[in-house]
Design a protein around this motif. Structure first.
Motif, PDB file in Angstrom:
ATOM      1  N   ARG A 112       0.828  -1.211   0.000  1.00  0.00           N
ATOM      2  CA  ARG A 112       0.000   0.000   0.000  1.00  0.00           C
ATOM      3  C   ARG A 112       0.859   1.257   0.000  1.00  0.00           C
ATOM      4  NH1 ARG A 112      -3.278  -2.458   4.051  1.00  0.00           N
ATOM      5  NH2 ARG A 112      -2.473  -1.004   5.614  1.00  0.00           N
ATOM      6  N   ASN A 113       2.029   1.153   0.618  1.00  0.00           N
ATOM      7  CA  ASN A 113       2.929   2.305   0.690  1.00  0.00           C
ATOM      8  C   ASN A 113       3.797   2.470  -0.552  1.00  0.00           C
ATOM      9  OD1 ASN A 113       1.880   2.812   3.194  1.00  0.00           O
ATOM     10  ND2 ASN A 113       3.688   2.209   4.349  1.00  0.00           N
ATOM     11  N   GLY A 114       3.617   1.600  -1.538  1.00  0.00           N
ATOM     12  CA  GLY A 114       4.263   1.824  -2.828  1.00  0.00           C
ATOM     13  C   GLY A 114       5.433   0.929  -3.170  1.00  0.00           C
ATOM     14  N   ALA A 115       5.843   0.028  -2.279  1.00  0.00           N
ATOM     15  CA  ALA A 115       6.908  -0.919  -2.617  1.00  0.00           C
ATOM     16  C   ALA A 115       6.317  -2.095  -3.388  1.00  0.00           C
ATOM     17  CB  ALA A 115       7.611  -1.409  -1.360  1.00  0.00           C
ATOM     18  N   ARG A 116       7.180  -2.818  -4.096  1.00  0.00           N
ATOM     19  CA  ARG A 116       6.757  -3.990  -4.870  1.00  0.00           C
ATOM     20  C   ARG A 116       7.294  -5.262  -4.219  1.00  0.00           C
ATOM     21  NH1 ARG A 116       9.305  -3.487 -10.411  1.00  0.00           N
ATOM     22  NH2 ARG A 116      10.881  -2.180  -9.363  1.00  0.00           N
ATOM     23  N   ILE A 117       6.504  -6.335  -4.275  1.00  0.00           N
ATOM     24  CA  ILE A 117       6.926  -7.647  -3.794  1.00  0.00           C
ATOM     25  C   ILE A 117       6.667  -8.659  -4.899  1.00  0.00           C
ATOM     26  CG2 ILE A 117       6.618  -9.458  -2.056  1.00  0.00           C
ATOM     27  CD1 ILE A 117       5.497  -7.320  -0.165  1.00  0.00           C
ATOM     28  N   VAL A 118       7.687  -9.439  -5.254  1.00  0.00           N
ATOM     29  CA  VAL A 118       7.493 -10.561  -6.175  1.00  0.00           C
ATOM     30  C   VAL A 118       7.784 -11.844  -5.421  1.00  0.00           C
ATOM     31  CG1 VAL A 118       7.938  -9.284  -8.295  1.00  0.00           C
ATOM     32  CG2 VAL A 118       9.857 -10.317  -7.083  1.00  0.00           C
ATOM     33  N   GLU A 119       6.922 -12.840  -5.620  1.00  0.00           N
ATOM     34  CA  GLU A 119       7.061 -14.107  -4.920  1.00  0.00           C
ATOM     35  C   GLU A 119       7.423 -15.212  -5.911  1.00  0.00           C
ATOM     36  OE1 GLU A 119       4.040 -13.227  -1.203  1.00  0.00           O
ATOM     37  OE2 GLU A 119       3.264 -14.358  -2.914  1.00  0.00           O
ATOM     38  N   GLY A 120       7.801 -16.380  -5.390  1.00  0.00           N
ATOM     39  CA  GLY A 120       8.198 -17.471  -6.262  1.00  0.00           C
ATOM     40  C   GLY A 120       9.404 -17.128  -7.124  1.00  0.00           C
ATOM     41  N   THR A 121      10.286 -16.303  -6.588  1.00  0.00           N
ATOM     42  CA  THR A 121      11.439 -15.806  -7.342  1.00  0.00           C
ATOM     43  C   THR A 121      12.694 -16.029  -6.512  1.00  0.00           C
ATOM     44  OG1 THR A 121      10.034 -14.132  -8.411  1.00  0.00           O
ATOM     45  CG2 THR A 121      12.427 -13.798  -8.500  1.00  0.00           C
ATOM     46  N   ARG A 122      13.389 -17.109  -6.780  1.00  0.00           N
ATOM     47  CA  ARG A 122      14.553 -17.462  -5.971  1.00  0.00           C
ATOM     48  C   ARG A 122      15.803 -16.778  -6.473  1.00  0.00           C
ATOM     49  NH1 ARG A 122      18.609 -21.489  -5.208  1.00  0.00           N
ATOM     50  NH2 ARG A 122      18.213 -22.428  -7.251  1.00  0.00           N
ATOM     51  N   ALA A 123      16.459 -16.042  -5.577  1.00  0.00           N
ATOM     52  CA  ALA A 123      17.732 -15.402  -5.913  1.00  0.00           C
ATOM     53  C   ALA A 123      18.828 -16.459  -5.909  1.00  0.00           C
ATOM     54  CB  ALA A 123      18.056 -14.300  -4.914  1.00  0.00           C
ATOM     55  N   THR A 124      19.677 -16.425  -6.907  1.00  0.00           N
ATOM     56  CA  THR A 124      20.800 -17.363  -6.988  1.00  0.00           C
ATOM     57  C   THR A 124      22.127 -16.707  -6.658  1.00  0.00           C
ATOM     58  OG1 THR A 124      20.947 -16.936  -9.376  1.00  0.00           O
ATOM     59  CG2 THR A 124      19.638 -18.836  -8.670  1.00  0.00           C
ATOM     60  N   SER A 125      22.214 -15.400  -6.837  1.00  0.00           N
ATOM     61  CA  SER A 125      23.423 -14.690  -6.424  1.00  0.00           C
ATOM     62  C   SER A 125      23.095 -13.230  -6.173  1.00  0.00           C
ATOM     63  CB  SER A 125      24.536 -14.826  -7.474  1.00  0.00           C
ATOM     64  OG  SER A 125      24.482 -13.824  -8.427  1.00  0.00           O
ATOM     65  N   VAL A 126      23.857 -12.658  -5.239  1.00  0.00           N
ATOM     66  CA  VAL A 126      23.688 -11.258  -4.854  1.00  0.00           C
ATOM     67  C   VAL A 126      25.037 -10.583  -4.991  1.00  0.00           C
ATOM     68  CG1 VAL A 126      23.108  -9.701  -2.959  1.00  0.00           C
ATOM     69  CG2 VAL A 126      21.818 -11.820  -3.252  1.00  0.00           C
ATOM     70  N   ARG A 127      25.081  -9.500  -5.742  1.00  0.00           N
ATOM     71  CA  ARG A 127      26.341  -8.781  -5.906  1.00  0.00           C
ATOM     72  C   ARG A 127      26.048  -7.291  -6.003  1.00  0.00           C
ATOM     73  NH1 ARG A 127      25.299 -10.608 -11.291  1.00  0.00           N
ATOM     74  NH2 ARG A 127      25.462  -8.908 -12.831  1.00  0.00           N
ATOM     75  N   ALA A 128      27.086  -6.494  -5.981  1.00  0.00           N
ATOM     76  CA  ALA A 128      26.911  -5.049  -6.070  1.00  0.00           C
ATOM     77  C   ALA A 128      26.190  -4.706  -7.365  1.00  0.00           C
ATOM     78  CB  ALA A 128      28.269  -4.354  -6.022  1.00  0.00           C
TER      79      ALA A 128
END
Length: 467
Positions: A212-228
């Motif tokens: 409601r405050n304007g952020a987005r959420i996506v589900e069923g979406t697995r992250a495989t790597s996180v980098r800069a």
């Protein structure tokens, strides 16, 4: 149990349904998955409490920010939606350990902020009208043998040495019975700094507020790597100036993070709704959460619909930091929890256990929760709550929001900001060490029940857990 020589993977398929999920029903409004590559100002990996609180406060700090939360399953799927429902001021790291590293004023500031955070959660729940059965009744921890009573007295004396920041009180046997009808209680400690909640309701309600405050959420979406600058997922890549990791027990599944924390399971049982005749004896009339001064952690609450929910550690750590749905089910641990519950409340014997579930929590090598953010790379993370995360995640979310937006505040100066725990040992040392610690706790409790004297193994455990 997985042992040396067998390596297990990590899955995110649905585990056994929890009481909390069954009482709010299925989520018929499943959010869509990420549909190809996209961009955001801030990408948060994980829609548990940490990720949701961070998104909530980021949008409050700067409504112009495009905030995207990426979740492998559904919002609140992990510990956030399946914990014991304690919104407390507890931290895994002891105040003395913090003082040794950061000094007494910093340690006291951290403790005082955690006390304030319980109120902050309540304020948000009320302001945003999140129906999560929030009731602030404090926590009563009973002592049932002389060794436990000695530990209770020592904890109260320790709190007084630290300016009484936790508001810990020592109750005698009669005062204990006024709050909780536990068999053979010699006394107890009590702190007002805890509220009972229904955790899945809080997770679902907070996710709805975030959207409601304007952020987005996506589900069923697995992250495989996180980098800069980027989060790689199975559905596409998110490019973002700021990338925040809020993956807690699932952290070892990410590339490069295998030994950052260990996932350890905590299991829970729930009774059918119990009659008023039981509660007339059992108490907990003000919504108190409860525990016992033993070494193997247990925790419980009286729910809004008059059930007993009771959980604890005791499940093994699985080789290779594995997280699997079947690990939520350990019949021997469920049986031990039921035996312990009947031992505490003998008249509950014969009541139906309607739900049995569990889930992993994350433990850093020094049992020290932390928040971190690097302005140069835009990478941030928070976690290592050791099961004390319901309110700690709120503080982490507020702190991450301040760090990302460049707001230097009292929160960004707290001693857990920038703390780095050393990595856990490689296998099989990790498997041997974690499970040995669990066994030590069990042996210490058995010794104290037998002798009534403080177990010598207790000092070893305290050293291992940073207290």
């Amino acid at each position: 149990m997985c042992g040396p020589g067998r390596r297990e993977g990590t899955e995110v398929s649905a585990p056994q349904e929890t009481l909390w999920q069954s009482t709010i029903g299925a989520n018929t409004d499943q959010r869509p998955a990420l549909d190809g590559d996209t961009t955001a100002d801030v990408c948060i990996v994980g829609a548990g409490y940490t990720g949701l609180w961070a998104a909530y406060y980021l949008r409050r700090r700067d409504p112009s920010l495009d905030v995207l939360v990426v979740e492998a399953n559904s919002a609140g799927f992990g510990a956030s939606g399946r914990n014991g429902g304690w919104c407390s001021a507890l931290l895994p790291q002891g105040v003395q350990a913090m003082a040794r590293r950061h000094g007494r004023p910093a340690a006291l500031a951290m403790r005082a902020t955690m006390v304030d955070t319980v109120q902050e959660v309540e304020d948000v729940v009320r302001a945003e009208r999140i129906d999560c059965d929030f009731r602030r009744g404090g926590t009563v921890v009973v002592a049932r043998n002389p060794a436990q009573l000695a530990r209770a007295r020592a904890e109260v004396a320790h709190d007084q040495e630290w300016d009484g920041v936790d508001g810990l009180q020592l109750l005698d046997a009669a005062q204990t019975r006024e709050r909780i009808g536990v068999a053979d209680a010699l006394g107890a400690t009590y702190t007002p700094n805890c509220a009972r909640i229904q955790p899945a309701k809080l997770a679902r309600g907070l996710a709805q507020v975030v959207e409601r405050n304007g952020a987005r959420i996506v589900e069923g979406t697995r992250a495989t790597s996180v980098r800069a600058g980027a989060v790689e997922t199975e559905q596409g890549t998110v490019r973002a100036r700021h990338v925040l990791r809020a993956t807690e027990a699932w952290t070892p599944a990410l590339h490069g993070h295998r030994r950052e924390v260990v996932p350890v399971y905590s299991l829970i049982i729930a009774t059918e709704p119990l009659p008023q005749a039981f509660w007339a004896e059992a108490g907990l009339a003000s919504g108190e959460t409860f525990s016992e001064h033993r070494h193997v952690i247990v925790y419980g609450q009286r729910t809004a619909d008059d059930r007993l929910v009771f959980g604890g550690r005791g499940a093994p750590y699985h080789y290779g930091s594995a997280v699997r749905p079947q690990f939520d089910q350990e019949p021997a641990v469920f049986a031990a929890l039921q035996t312990a519950l009947v031992d505490l409340f003998p008249t509950v014997e014969g009541a139906e256990i309607t739900h049995r579930w569990g889930g992993p929590l994350a433990i850093a090598r020094d049992w020290h929760a932390s928040v971190g953010y690097d302005p140069a790379s835009g990478l941030g993370a928070a976690g290592g709550y050791v099961g004390d995360g319901v309110s700690t995640t709120n503080l982490a979310g507020r702190t991450l929001a301040d760090l990302v937006t460049g707001n230097e505040s009292e929160l960004t100066r707290l001693p857990w900001v920038g703390h780095r725990s050393r990595h856990w040992e490689p296998e099989p040392l990790r498997w041997l060490g974690v499970n040995a610690g669990l066994r030590l706790a069990q042996l210490a409790d058995a010794e104290e029940a037998r002798t009534g004297r403080p177990a010598r193994l207790g000092k070893v455990l305290a050293a291992l857990t940073g207290h």
